[in-house]
Design a protein around this motif. Structure first.
Motif, short mmCIF file in Angstrom:
data_model
loop_
_atom_site.label_atom_id
_atom_site.label_comp_id
_atom_site.label_asym_id
_atom_site.label_seq_id
_atom_site.Cartn_x
_atom_site.Cartn_y
_atom_site.Cartn_z
N ASN A 90 11.54 9.52 -4.38
CA ASN A 90 10.16 9.80 -3.97
C ASN A 90 9.25 9.93 -5.18
O ASN A 90 8.09 9.55 -5.12
N ALA A 134 8.16 6.64 -6.07
CA ALA A 134 7.13 6.16 -5.15
C ALA A 134 5.77 6.73 -5.51
O ALA A 134 4.76 6.03 -5.53
N TYR A 135 5.76 8.05 -5.84
CA TYR A 135 4.48 8.66 -6.24
C TYR A 135 3.98 8.04 -7.52
O TYR A 135 2.77 7.82 -7.70
N ALA A 193 4.46 5.03 -8.44
CA ALA A 193 3.91 3.72 -8.10
C ALA A 193 2.47 3.86 -7.63
O ALA A 193 1.58 3.13 -8.07
N TYR A 220 7.80 0.85 -7.73
CA TYR A 220 8.00 0.64 -6.30
C TYR A 220 9.38 0.05 -6.06
O TYR A 220 10.15 0.53 -5.21
N SER A 261 12.11 2.59 -6.66
CA SER A 261 12.18 3.56 -5.56
C SER A 261 12.90 2.94 -4.37
O SER A 261 13.75 3.58 -3.73
N PHE A 306 15.28 18.79 0.18
CA PHE A 306 14.77 17.42 0.14
C PHE A 306 14.22 17.05 1.52
O PHE A 306 13.21 16.38 1.63
N LYS A 352 13.21 12.36 3.90
CA LYS A 352 12.71 11.02 4.18
C LYS A 352 12.20 10.41 2.88
O LYS A 352 11.57 11.09 2.08
N PHE A 353 12.50 9.15 2.72
CA PHE A 353 11.97 8.45 1.56
C PHE A 353 10.59 7.95 1.91
O PHE A 353 10.41 7.32 2.95
N ILE A 354 9.61 8.23 1.03
CA ILE A 354 8.24 7.88 1.43
C ILE A 354 8.03 6.37 1.41
O ILE A 354 7.17 5.86 2.09
N THR A 355 8.87 5.65 0.67
CA THR A 355 8.71 4.19 0.70
C THR A 355 9.09 3.65 2.07
O THR A 355 8.79 2.52 2.39
N PHE A 396 2.80 4.87 2.95
CA PHE A 396 3.01 4.65 1.51
C PHE A 396 2.30 3.37 1.07
O PHE A 396 1.59 3.35 0.07
N TRP A 414 -0.60 2.90 -1.61
CA TRP A 414 -0.26 2.14 -2.82
C TRP A 414 -1.25 0.98 -3.02
O TRP A 414 -1.72 0.71 -4.11
#
Lengths: 252, 610
Positions: A130, A133-134, A136, A177, A180, B457, B460-463, B468, B472
């Motif tokens: 994560n 991702a942040y 990115a 990205y 991640s 944690f 969940k993966f935010i990607t 997201f 982005w």
């Protein structure tokens, strides 16, 4: 309307916080049970927590260690391996895994293939998926801001510098990205199995009536080669390949 | 009266003819007339395999032998015939004309009766004994004296047994006639000898083979005669053979009879010189009769997974002589089954130990006793020696022992407790990856405790979420908006500097390109520069003249409203160009002059436009 929104947001927030607190209480209970050598209770609590937070290496480590004290070979190896997958190089997990492997009734020798994603994962594991991702998102925002700065700047040298910076940040953003994605993809996919029971049979074909290749012992580790709904094709440490039923193995 | 007899005779004749072809029941007697002391053999012969034989009452006779059955088949010219007979030995109780009643059998659901037979019984007749009498040795005075003594004794009991020699029975006793496969049963062959009978020698003619049985003889050190009861009478009892049998397959199994030949004593009926009855010897064969055992198979549907074939009732124990020890010290693990059942044939479960414990092959101790009362009873033990190699705590998995309980007719499983063995001292277990020195260092450490610090944690993966991508890529959308806005505002502001720069560059490109190429080449550059400036003026001011003097230029430019400053600059550049042919010039000056010319052109151009 605004009041309602505020109320709703605060409700969500408080709910999240209370869930977190609840987990914290459970976690401490599990720790206490373990310290009082009530491993069964500890295992139960950590099992519940692992269901909530399935990709937490600390929870898997604690659960695996509790299973180790209960002399449960298969499950202890599984959870410790999983903890090591989530956090490679976590020393206590490695140590306890060595202890867990002593419980196995048969020694297996040989190496299993290592998936490509795993190497990338350990290289980039200094940040969590994560965080990548942040990163990115952050570098993308910066890149755009710098590009706007470039547009407004008059000085030719400054312009050149700003443009280069912007392109660099864009590359960083796209790179983060993909990193991640790799990290989370690796954690979510299964690469190995641990045999759950003793006397699990390895079949030549994915059918219940098939030639038996060999019999496996609890705690054996194998590499996943192929997967169907009910069966999984695995490669053992001695390079034997065969199919086992999914409900006899734990995948991670 | 006659007609009635006639009818009966006719009917009897008729029925006998009718039944001749299919079935006959006849009564045969050894003789029609006899002495009262003689034994009569009565045979009932039938020509088919009839059931439910009912013997006649023998009211005035005493049955001294039988019933004895014999069956004979014969095949003549492809036709089979069968004869079955039942015979009795009877002795009359009184003199006179006695009648033996009719016997009855059932053949193909019909009842057949035999004809009654009449026997004439007269006075006792002297019968020659078939066997030779005991020879007397004229010189054995002591023997005679002994015999004399016995006779005297017998004479004290004048009530002589009537049928001496009758009353020996060979009996096979089976503990159970319906058992499960592998359930032990016992069989005992014994000889019942009544007080009125005796025998001298015994000769075994046929021993049972116990096919389909696993058999174990019970050895007796000494054959002991005891008293026992049979059919309410008291006998002397001599056990001949005892065996424990385990049926090995299901179905109806037959145990062959034991046959022995006895040389038995009997009274000849004669009286010797001293008035004592004489004893004779005769050979007679006795058979115990075949026994059938119904063996039921073990139910297969509820059979436990690790069933090893134990049948009976058992106790199961797993014990270790210590649970805490040092490495390389031996530990004894005993696996014991105790109880009743097929102990000889069952196998004990094998313990499974972790590989850090060395498990040696077991020492097997069987203490199984076989007896008629209990069948097979005792303990079966396997003693394993375990030598731990490395320090640590190990668990020996619980062992399960399953058996078929004959009492409840169900499978029972006993599971032992799991044993924990603590090895307090000793070398550490080497890890699976000896090449990895790090792992080895690690393995010397203690088992690690839990990790108390947790970072949630909540996984969940935010990607993984769509928002997201929105976050982005949204800044990229900002770019065209900002750029377009900037362009619009630039146009509105007129953008002096920018436009100037652009036009001057254009002009310079148009008119001064020739000069620019020659920068560094003094003469060519200035020639080109001068020509370029002239060309510019010609083009912009539309002058046709080829010669341009300073005055003409000044006039032309001021006419077009060009300010004084630019005019003088133009003239100074022109002078420089002319001077340059004779003076020293460096590259820097040339560049400066070029730049000056560019500025000049753009300045003039702007003023002309207005």
């Amino acid at each position: 309307m605004k009041q309602l929104l505020v109320f709703f947001l605060s409700f969500c927030f408080s709910y999240a916080v209370s869930a977190q607190e609840n987990n914290e209480v459970l976690f401490n209970k599990g720790m206490d049970a373990f310290n009082q050598k009530d491993y069964a209770t500890s295992v139960k609590i950590f099992n519940d927590l692992v269901k909530i937070d399935s990709l937490n290496s600390v929870l898997h480590y604690n659960l695996g260690t509790a299973y180790l004290h209960m002399q449960n070979t298969g499950l202890s190896i599984y959870h410790l391996e999983k903890s090591l997958k989530l956090q490679p190089g976590y020393e206590p997990a490695r140590i306890n895994l060595n202890f867990a492997e002593k419980l196995k009734t048969k020694v297996t020798k040989g190496n299993l293939p290592i998936p490509q994603q795993q190497m990338l994962y350990s290289v980039f594991n200094f940040l969590k998926p994560n965080s990548w991702a942040y990163l990115a998102i952050g570098s993308m925002v910066l890149s755009v801001l710098v590009l706007i700065g470039y547009r407004f700047s008059q000085n030719a040298t400054a312009k050149k510098l700003l443009f280069a910076t912007s392109i660099f940040l864009l590359i960083v953003s796209i790179g983060s990205y993909f990193i991640s994605e790799n990290q989370s993809g690796y954690l979510l996919s299964n690469h190995y199995v641990i045999i759950k029971d003793t006397d699990v049979v390895l079949m030549q074909e994915p059918r219940t009536v098939s030639k038996i290749t060999s019999t496996l012992t609890e705690g054996d580790k194998a590499f996943i080669k192929e997967e169907t709904n009910q069966w999984v094709k695995i490669q053992l440490q001695n390079d034997t390949i065969g199919w086992v039923e999914k409900n006899n193995v734990l995948m991670y | 009266m006659y007609t009635k007899y006639f009818t009966y005779t006719f009917l009897a004749f008729f029925t006998s003819i009718a039944t001749w072809a299919q079935f006959q029941l006849k009564t045969q007697v050894s003789s029609q007339s006899m002495g009262i002391n003689q034994v009569l053999e009565v045979r009932f012969v039938m020509t088919g395999d009839a059931d439910d034989f009912k013997r006649p009452a023998f009211e005035n006779f005493e049955v001294v032998g039988g019933p004895m059955q014999s069956i004979s088949h014969s095949w003549v010219n492809g036709k089979t015939s069968m004869e079955k007979s039942v015979s009795f030995f009877v002795q009359p109780k009184k003199k006179g004309t006695l009648t033996i009643g009719s016997a009855s059998v059932v053949f193909e659901d019909k009842v057949y009766k035999s004809q009654p037979v009449t026997i004439q019984v007269g006075d006792a007749v002297q019968e020659q004994p078939r066997q030779q009498q005991r020879r007397r040795d004229p010189f054995s005075i002591f023997d005679e004296m002994e015999e004399e003594f016995f006779r005297r004794q017998r004479q004290q009991h004048p009530q002589l047994p009537k049928n001496m020699g009758e009353g020996i029975h060979l009996v096979a006793k089976v503990s159970k006639s319906s058992v499960y496969v592998n359930e032990p049963i016992t069989i005992e062959y014994g000889l019942y000898v009544s007080d009125r009978a005796g025998f001298n020698t015994m000769n075994v003619k046929q021993m049972p083979k116990y096919e389909n049985f696993w058999n174990h003889m019970i050895e007796e050190k000494q054959m002991q005669v005891t008293r026992a009861e049979l059919n309410g009478k008291s006998y002397r009892y001599l056990p001949l053979q005892k065996a424990v049998l385990l049926p090995q397959k299901d179905g109806t199994l037959r145990i062959d009879p034991l046959e022995i030949e006895l040389e038995e004593q009997y009274f000849t009926g004669n009286v010797d010189v001293f008035g004592a009855p004489e004893l004779g010897l005769r050979k007679k064969t006795y058979s115990s009769g075949a026994k059938t055992i119904l063996v039921k198979p073990l139910p297969l549907d509820k059979q436990p997974e690790r069933y090893t074939g134990a049948v009976g009732s058992f106790n199961f124990k797993v014990q270790a002589n210590k649970t805490s020890l040092k490495a390389n010290e031996p530990l004894e693990l005993t696996v014991t089954v105790q109880g009743k059942g097929n102990l000889d044939l069952l196998t004990l479960p094998k313990p499974v130990a972790p590989n850090a414990l060395e498990l040696y092959d077991p020492e097997k101790i069987n203490k199984v006793s076989k007896s008629i009362s209990a069948g097979m009873e005792g303990t079966k033990t396997e003693k394993y020696v375990i030598v731990p190699q490395y320090k640590g705590t190990y668990t020996i998995e619980p062992l399960t022992f399953s058996y078929f309980d004959t009492a409840s007719k169900s499978y029972k499983t006993i599971t032992s407790d799991s044993l924990t063995i603590e090895v307090t001292e000793g070398p550490e277990l080497p890890t699976n990856t000896p090449a990895n020195t790090k792992a080895e260092v690690v393995s010397k450490q203690e088992m690690q405790p839990l990790n108390g610090s947790i970072e949630w944690f909540n996984g969940k993966f935010i990607t993984q979420s769509k928002s997201f991508y929105a976050w982005w890529l949204a800044p990229l959308l900002l770019l065209p908006i900002v750029f377009m806005a900037k362009n619009v505002s630039d146009k509105k502001a007129g953008d002096i500097t920018g436009n100037k720069l652009k036009t001057s560059n254009k002009l310079a490109k148009k008119y001064l390109s020739e000069a620019k190429k020659q920068i560094g080449n003094k003469e060519a550059f200035y020639e080109a520069l001068e020509r370029c400036l002239h060309n510019y003026l010609k083009a912009r001011l539309k002058i046709e003249t080829s010669e341009l003097s300073n005055d003409t230029i000044t006039k032309l430019l001021s006419d077009n409203g060009i300010n004084q400053e630019d005019i003088s600059t133009f003239l100074s550049i022109k002078t420089t160009c002319e001077m340059a042919r004779y003076a020293q010039m460096d590259i820097q000056t040339m560049q400066n002059d070029y730049d000056l010319a560019v500025q000049l052109i753009s300045s003039i151009d702007k003023q002309i436009k207005k």
